[in-house]
Design an enzyme around this catalytic site. Structure first.
Site, PDB file in Angstrom:
ATOM      1  N   HIS A 192       0.887  -1.242  -0.084  1.00  0.00           N
ATOM      2  CA  HIS A 192       0.135   0.074  -0.032  1.00  0.00           C
ATOM      3  C   HIS A 192       0.953   1.144   0.085  1.00  0.00           C
ATOM      4  O   HIS A 192       1.760   1.346   0.846  1.00  0.00           O
ATOM      5  CB  HIS A 192      -0.823   0.076   1.244  1.00  0.00           C
ATOM      6  CG  HIS A 192      -1.952   0.959   1.326  1.00  0.00           C
ATOM      7  ND1 HIS A 192      -2.772   1.216   2.427  1.00  0.00           N
ATOM      8  CD2 HIS A 192      -2.416   1.925   0.154  1.00  0.00           C
ATOM      9  CE1 HIS A 192      -3.775   2.243   1.964  1.00  0.00           C
ATOM     10  NE2 HIS A 192      -3.553   2.443   0.878  1.00  0.00           N
ATOM     11  N   LEU A 193       0.878   2.042  -0.953  1.00  0.00           N
ATOM     12  CA  LEU A 193       1.847   3.317  -1.054  1.00  0.00           C
ATOM     13  C   LEU A 193       1.968   3.988   0.089  1.00  0.00           C
ATOM     14  O   LEU A 193       1.335   4.418   0.585  1.00  0.00           O
ATOM     15  CB  LEU A 193       1.165   4.257  -2.068  1.00  0.00           C
ATOM     16  CG  LEU A 193       2.204   5.192  -2.497  1.00  0.00           C
ATOM     17  CD1 LEU A 193       3.407   4.722  -3.242  1.00  0.00           C
ATOM     18  CD2 LEU A 193       1.464   6.106  -3.463  1.00  0.00           C
ATOM     19  N   HIS A 194       3.545   3.871   0.435  1.00  0.00           N
ATOM     20  CA  HIS A 194       4.119   4.558   1.689  1.00  0.00           C
ATOM     21  C   HIS A 194       5.336   4.792   1.514  1.00  0.00           C
ATOM     22  O   HIS A 194       6.392   4.091   0.888  1.00  0.00           O
ATOM     23  CB  HIS A 194       3.760   3.928   3.048  1.00  0.00           C
ATOM     24  CG  HIS A 194       4.561   2.522   2.823  1.00  0.00           C
ATOM     25  ND1 HIS A 194       4.034   1.402   2.346  1.00  0.00           N
ATOM     26  CD2 HIS A 194       5.375   2.146   3.753  1.00  0.00           C
ATOM     27  CE1 HIS A 194       4.848   0.408   2.382  1.00  0.00           C
ATOM     28  NE2 HIS A 194       5.833   0.729   3.411  1.00  0.00           N
ATOM     29  N   LEU A 195       5.940   5.894   1.981  1.00  0.00           N
ATOM     30  CA  LEU A 195       7.218   6.227   2.168  1.00  0.00           C
ATOM     31  C   LEU A 195       7.787   6.169   3.784  1.00  0.00           C
ATOM     32  O   LEU A 195       6.544   6.285   4.514  1.00  0.00           O
ATOM     33  CB  LEU A 195       7.814   7.446   1.521  1.00  0.00           C
ATOM     34  CG  LEU A 195       7.657   7.357   0.102  1.00  0.00           C
ATOM     35  CD1 LEU A 195       6.311   8.011  -0.357  1.00  0.00           C
ATOM     36  CD2 LEU A 195       8.692   8.246  -0.564  1.00  0.00           C
TER      37      LEU A 195
END
Length: 352
Positions: A192-195
């Site tokens: 799930h898009l994350h930085l």
């Protein structure tokens, strides 16, 4: 009103942290006293993070971590973090570089409202970042940067998400606040898009070592345990073109069947000290790994590629040598001829 990162109703939304270009800290504090003059961003983030630690919202209480520099030329930093190894959520299984988002698996729409610190939004800008605690932290202030979790995007880096993270790096006055990204097959534990954003209290060789030019906007940096493709943003105006360039390069790697990791840190221009500091953005190309590798002493993601080794057990922390650590890291990397060929491809791609 939103109860979770996904926007369910019922609980107050996290407070907004609105910023403008005047909030960017163009000259961070020196390493002699890195926390001497925290910015508004630092104060809000660290106060919220400490509050959640006191309230017991993390999987473990993070104290001072035993740390040592391994003898050798690369000066790898080993850190013992047994609790993270024992208490963190198991990484999700990854089958390919293009796995879609899976709503049945853990994702950041399921975060509890109290895990959210604030919504980071540039005045008049697009796509805010939701800033949340990382419940299994590596360091004090370790946070997740979440680009609109309700969109349920998979873990593939986008230029708007990277630009938001780079702006967050410029909002900090601490020289060791870094932002980074682990791709699928490159150490990502949640699809799930994350930085990540985290404070590391020591300089790294990759901040100032000179790099070999590959083209007008690309260089090859060999400092540290793993060679990386280097991009440089000398100021706020360069963040958008650098973000687009990094993501174009990352897309090229994915199309070639390669995984990647990204790290942004304050540092010198590619030629080395003397030209005015900015943000160095490093892109590592690597062989993808799906699932744990038998006999591997530690997993390899962005921290390890940058030279920081969070280790899971005291005997390993006590006994590991630089040679053993470099061997574990470099088995994931490309052979030199393949790396140089790829560098040429990326340089030509970015000149179009």
């Amino acid at each position: 009103m939103a109860a979770t990162a996904g926007g369910e109703p019922g609980e107050p939304s996290p407070e907004e942290f609105v910023y403008g270009e005047e909030d960017f800290v163009l000259q961070a504090a020196g390493w002699g006293d890195p926390g001497s003059a925290p910015s508004r961003f630092d104060r809000v983030l660290l106060a919220g993070w400490s509050d959640r630690m006191e309230r017991g919202l993390f999987r473990y209480r993070l104290g001072a971590l035993p740390t040592r520099v391994l003898p050798g030329a690369v000066r790898l930093v080993a850190q013992l973090n047994e609790q993270r190894s024992a208490e963190r959520r198991p990484p999700q299984p990854v089958r390919s570089l293009r796995d879609p988002f899976d709503p049945a698996a853990f994702n950041f729409t399921r975060l509890r409202p109290a895990e959210l610190l604030f919504r980071l939004r540039r005045a008049g800008g697009p796509e805010p970042l939701l800033v949340a605690i990382n419940a299994s932290p590596l360091e004090r202030g370790h946070v997740l940067l979440l680009p609109e979790p309700a969109r349920r995007l998979p873990q593939a880096l986008t230029a708007p998400a990277l630009r938001g993270a780079l702006e967050a790096a410029l909002l900090s006055a601490h020289p060791g606040f870094r932002v980074g990204f682990n791709g699928l097959g490159g150490g990502a534990s949640v699809n799930h898009l994350h930085l990540h954003g985290l404070y590391l209290d020591r300089p790294l060789p990759l901040e100032e070592a000179p790099a070999e030019p590959l083209g007008p906007r690309l260089a090859l940096l060999r400092a540290g345990p793993a060679p990386a493709f280097l991009f440089f943003a000398g100021g706020p105006a360069a963040l958008e073109p650098v973000s687009r360039a990094v993501c174009r390069a990352a897309e090229h790697l994915g199309a070639a069947g390669l995984a990647y990791n990204v790290l942004a840190t304050r540092g010198d221009p590619p030629a080395g000290p003397g030209g005015g500091r900015g943000l160095r953005v490093l892109l590592w190309a690597r062989r993808p790994l799906f699932g744990p590798k038998a006999g591997e002493p530690f997993a390899v993601a962005l921290c390890e590629l940058a030279g920081l080794l969070p280790l899971p057990a005291e005997p390993l922390y006590r006994d590991i040598t630089e040679e053993q650590a470099l061997s574990a890291i470099r088995q994931h990397l490309l052979p030199e001829p393949e790396l140089l060929h790829l560098g040429g491809e990326l340089a030509r791609l970015l000149e179009r």
